[in-house]
Every structure is written in structure tokens, then in C-alpha cells.
Write an enzyme that holds these catalytic residues in place. Structure first.
Site, PDB file in Angstrom:
ATOM      1  CG  HIS A 262      -0.455   0.192   2.517  1.00 23.31           C
ATOM      2  ND1 HIS A 262      -0.306   1.439   3.070  1.00 23.31           N
ATOM      3  CD2 HIS A 262      -0.061  -0.688   3.479  1.00 23.31           C
ATOM      4  CE1 HIS A 262       0.156   1.327   4.308  1.00 23.31           C
ATOM      5  NE2 HIS A 262       0.328   0.051   4.577  1.00 23.31           N
ATOM      6  CG  ASP A 274       2.022   1.008   8.119  1.00 21.98           C
ATOM      7  OD1 ASP A 274       1.830   0.497   6.994  1.00 21.98           O
ATOM      8  OD2 ASP A 274       1.140   1.109   8.987  1.00 21.98           O
ATOM      9  CD  GLU A 306      -3.141  -1.506   4.705  1.00 20.35           C
ATOM     10  OE1 GLU A 306      -2.954  -2.548   5.351  1.00 20.35           O
ATOM     11  OE2 GLU A 306      -2.949  -0.367   5.177  1.00 20.35           O
ATOM     12  CD  GLU A 307      -2.480   2.168   7.259  1.00 22.06           C
ATOM     13  OE1 GLU A 307      -3.293   1.566   7.998  1.00 22.06           O
ATOM     14  OE2 GLU A 307      -1.243   2.026   7.350  1.00 22.06           O
ATOM     15  CG  ASP A 335       1.504  -3.366   5.164  1.00 19.88           C
ATOM     16  OD1 ASP A 335       2.103  -2.339   5.537  1.00 19.88           O
ATOM     17  OD2 ASP A 335       0.294  -3.547   5.391  1.00 19.88           O
ATOM     18  CG  HIS A 435      -1.212   2.909  12.473  1.00 20.08           C
ATOM     19  ND1 HIS A 435      -2.407   2.227  12.504  1.00 20.08           N
ATOM     20  CD2 HIS A 435      -0.626   2.585  11.277  1.00 20.08           C
ATOM     21  CE1 HIS A 435      -2.552   1.536  11.373  1.00 20.08           C
ATOM     22  NE2 HIS A 435      -1.468   1.740  10.622  1.00 20.08           N
TER      23      HIS A 435
END
Length: 483
Positions: A262, A274, A306-307, A335, A435
Site C-alpha cells: 500500500h 508503514d 489500505e489504511e 507491508d 501509526h
């Protein structure tokens, strides 16, 4: 791989690594794993990560699907591929999204001015308010703070509500505060650490809502004469992102190897591990493979959103015809491959670990074995990880495509046994910045990123030359006949 990066004007060698001659990478056929991994350099991957960091820095600190940072990422990947000679398809995908147009501001105006660290609630509205603060305490004062309209009896209209987390959704607290006349809401945690919360995509009130830690919230609640400024600028609604797709010029078009990862980040940060780690490794692999004659067509895909729930990859799979789906031999997913506190995880295609979702579709075990063989060839330990459905392999597995990949760990906690094998810190997350705003260019293990970029190149070329172990299809000779 040419295993070095440039730091302060010097070549930094990682343990057990040596410089290799890559002067002819721009002209040669990288038709062996040794050749390809020499040309897929750590330096090259880091250049892509630096570009992604710059994109995030210029666009509010993130690259969320549908945002300006996301679209700049799409353009960057497209331009890199076109410069390498690829024809590039941009497949538009719509999504329901939320992102901050500018970072949220929370400031103490009185009694002592100062800035306050905060984390915006996803799907917060926009606003810029300065007002006194009214606190709704949690236990033991109230077991359900802000969860009932009665909790706001006598609330001074126009004040900012400071509410303890707990007992009901963030949205319920915010809606009740809005109905009582609150001009903004600050929710503080009921345990240590920040809140990474959401109001849900059904929250449409024009109300700024952010959050603070428990310690900060309790300190604010105990401050007499407290006046805060809360400013949020957000986007909520339907936006467009893109899947970026490019194929090798050569290879059997009826036996396609799809290599995907992604391209977006979460709202909280720039997403340089990420998934900037895999974006960079895939770009370098594509660039160095483009001149090579391969037996099976390789389709590189950088998935949008994707998120936001595997939006791009799901759309891609769902819009394939039965014939085009049948032409896909396998799917490789990358990923998060450079985590600072890494483990070398391989997706458990045969369910030999007997954990979680079970085996992948037939042929997935052979993909797992190919990655295991790579780590064995380097004398490196590895460990299985479950197909949990959290990444873009999910839509492919759902339609029976053999799948696999590698992963260096996210918010999971490294065990003592893992620390003994891979080093690092037991009891700490594999990626302590997962994140979060700190998932920056510096959030990396150079060693893990270097090794796993080689894993990307190794598996891509292995299956570009033959998928016989996965689906029984043997490579074609120059005559086009199967051999």
C-alpha cells in the site's frame, strides 16, 4: 544488494556486508538473484523514503488516502516508474475518508499560556474556538461521564467540554456535549498513554473534537480558571485515490506474478515504515527488473487507501474479470519491512504454526518456502506470522489466489525469545512508532530494511522466472512453448 547507505559523506557498512560493483546496473540484464539484489540498494530505498517524508512534511504531516499527500505519493511513484521505462496505469478508487488539512491546535490561554500535545479524533469537525472549560469527571465521580444528556445539566453554553474516556463511545460523548451547547470537546484518557480514537464516519457535526492523555487531562481538570483554544481543520467525505499499476514488458501474460503493497499512511503520521519501507523496496525492484527478460509477466501494484480498509486492493480484485483473475499466478504482499525492533516474519502459507486464520490458498505454502529459503541462504532466523486479514493479501486470498510475503512487525510486543534471536528490546513493540507521528525517516532498522529489500527482489525474480512450485506452470522458452 549493494549494502550501504551514505551518512555524513561516508559509506556505512552494516555488519557482515560488503560493497559491490553496481556501475552497470543501468544497462545489464538482472536475470539472477545475485545480480538483482546487487542493484536493489539500501541507498536507493532510503532515497524513496526521504522523498515520501518530504511529501508528508509539505502536506500536513501525513499521506492519508485521498489527501494532497496521498496524491503526491501517487505522482511520485508514477514518475519513478515512467522514468524507468514502464507504462503506468492509475486506477481511480473512491473512498469515504477523514484527514486533517492542518495539524490540530490545543493551547492553554489562561491562566498560563502554553501549547498542549493532543491527538485529534478521527471524523472530528472543523472549528477554531477559545472558551472556558467545563469538566465532566470520570469515576469515582461519574461511572459514565458524558454518556447521558443529564450529565450536561447546567452546562454553560459555548464552553469547551473536557470529558473523561469510558463507558460509551466517543461519538455519544461528543453529540451530548454539542446538544448541551459545547463549542468543542477534549476527551482525556482513563489509562496511561494517548488515545487513537474515532468518532466514526457517521459523525457529521461541525464540532472540533480532540484528545489528550490521562495525565494531561487530569492536570487540566484541576486548573482553576482554565481557558483553552481548540482549532481543527479537517476533511470528511468521499475522496478519490489511485492504485498505481505497472507491468514488465516481457513475460507470460497468462501467468502473472502480482507484487503489491500500500502507498498511503494513517492521519497520525507520514508512514515511512508503514509503508514507505515497502514502497521503496518495490520501486527499486521494479526499476532494476525492468530491462530483464522474464518468463512470467510481473505486475507491480501500489494500492491506495489500505489504511481505510484495504479499499484499493479490494476494488482491484473485485473489478477483475474471471479471465483476468485466472491469469494471476500468485500474489506477493509487502507491508512494513524495516521495523526498528524487527523480527523476520514470513506469512504462514501452510498453517504449520496452527495459529489464527488457517492456510492460504493452494500454492501459498510454496511461496512461504521461497522466503524461508532466502533467509536460510543468509543464515538468518525467521518466524511464521498469520494471515490475519490486516493487509492487502486479504482480497486475493478471498478469491483463491496463492499469497505470501514478509513483515517486520507492527504494534505487537517482542518476546524475550525473539530478542534472543534478532536482538532488540523484549517487551517493546516491533515498531514503537506504528501509526504515530514518529513513523518518520528515522524510524527504521537499516539492517532489517536492507535484508527485506533483498527478500522483495529475491521472491519477485524467483517467481518471475518460474511459478512451477506454486501452480505447476512451467516457464516458457523463446519459442513460447512451455518447458
Amino acid at each position: 544488494m549493494n549494502r550501504y547507505t551514505v551518512w555524513a559523506g561516508a559509506a556505512l557498512l552494516l555488519p557482515g556486508m560488503s560493497l559491490a560493483d553496481t556501475s552497470d546496473c543501468g544497462t545489464r540484464q538482472n536475470n539472477t538473484v545475485e545480480k538483482l539484489t546487487e542493484c536493489v540498494t539500501l541507498e536507493g530505498v532510503r532515497e524513496h523514503q526521504a522523498a515520501l517524508q518530504a511529501i508528508a512534511d509539505a502536506n500536513g504531516g501525513h499521506r492519508v488516502g485521498g489527501s494532497a499527500g496521498d496524491l503526491a505519493t501517487v505522482e511520485y511513484i508514477r514518475d519513478q516508474l515512467m522514468a524507468a521505462g514502464y507504462s503506468v496505469e492509475l486506477q481511480p478508487v473512491q473512498l469515504q475518508t477523514f484527514f486533517t488539512v492542518a495539524p490540530p491546535v490545543l493551547e492553554q490561554v489562561a491562566p498560563v499560556p502554553g501549547s498542549i500535545a493532543n491527538t485529534i479524533m478521527s471524523y472530528s469537525g472543523s472549528g477554531d474556538v477559545t472558551a472556558p472549560v467545563t469538566t465532566l469527571w470520570g469515576p469515582p465521580v461519574d461511572a459514565t461521564p458524558g454518556c447521558e444528556a443529564a450529565d450536561f445539566a447546567g452546562f454553560p453554553a459555548g464552553n469547551i467540554a473536557l470529558i473523561s474516556r469510558g463507558a460509551c463511545t466517543f461519538a455519544i460523548k461528543a453529540i451530548n456535549a454539542y446538544n448541551a451547547g459545547a463549542s468543542g470537546v477534549v476527551i482525556y484518557n482513563n489509562a496511561a498513554g494517548p488515545i487513537n480514537g474515532t468518532l466514526g464516519n457517521g459523525f457529521t457535526l461541525d464540532l472540533p473534537v480532540t484528545s489528550v492523555t490521562q495525565a494531561v487531562g487530569e492536570q487540566l481538570a484541576a486548573t482553576p480558571g482554565l481557558v483553552l483554544r481548540l482549532k481543527t481543520e479537517t476533511f470528511r467525505g468521499i475522496a478519490t485515490t489511485y492504485n498505481v499499476i505497472a507491468e514488465t514488458a516481457t513475460g507470460n501474460p497468462d501467468n502473472v506474478v502480482v507484487v503489491g503493497g500500500h502507498l498511503d499512511s494513517v492521519n497520525a503520521g507520514p508512514g515511512i515504515n508503514d509503508n514507505g519501507s515497502a514502497i521503496g523496496a518495490m520501486l527499486e525492484t521494479a526499476k532494476q527488473l525492468g530491462r530483464t527478460r522474464v518468463a512470467n509477466k510481473v505486475r507491480f501494484a501500489w494500492w491506495g487507501a489500505e489504511e481505510s480498509g484495504l479499499v484499493g486492493s479490494t476494488y482491484y480484485v473485485n473489478t477483475l474479470s474471471a479471465e483476468d483473475l485466472g491469469r494471476i499466478a500468485l500474489y506477493l504482499n509487502f507491508d512494513i519491512i524495516g521495523s526498528p525492533n524487527y523480527v523476520y516474519f514470513v506469512y504462514d502459507g501452510d498453517d504449520s504454526d496452527a495459529v489464527g486464520a488457517g492456510p492460504g490458498p493452494a500454492g501459498s505454502a510454496a511461496i512461504e518456502k521461497a522466503f524461508e529459503a532466502f533467509y536460510d541462504s543468509r543464515g538468518l532466523p525467521y518466524k511464521g506470522t498469520d494471515f490475519s486479514g490486516r493487509s492487502d493479501y486479504g482480497p486475493f486470498i478471498a478469491v483463491g489466489v496463492p499469497s505470501g510475503g514478509v513483515f517486520s512487525g507492527a504494534e505487537g510486543i517482542k518476546t524475550a525469545d525473539e530478542a534472543a534471536l534478532w536482538g532488540g528490546v523484549a517487551g517493546l513493540a516491533y515498531d514503537p512508532c506504528f501509526h504515530q507521528a514518529c513513523d518518520t525517516y528515522d524510524n527504521v532498522s537499516l539492517e532489517a530494511l536492507d535484508v527485506n529489500a533483498d527478500a522483495v527482489a529475491h521472491a519477485t525474480l524467483t517467481f518471475a522466472m518460474s511459478t512451477a512450485e506454486v501452480n505447476g506452470v512451467r516457464s516458457r522458452g523463446k519459442s513460447g512453448k512451455n518447458k
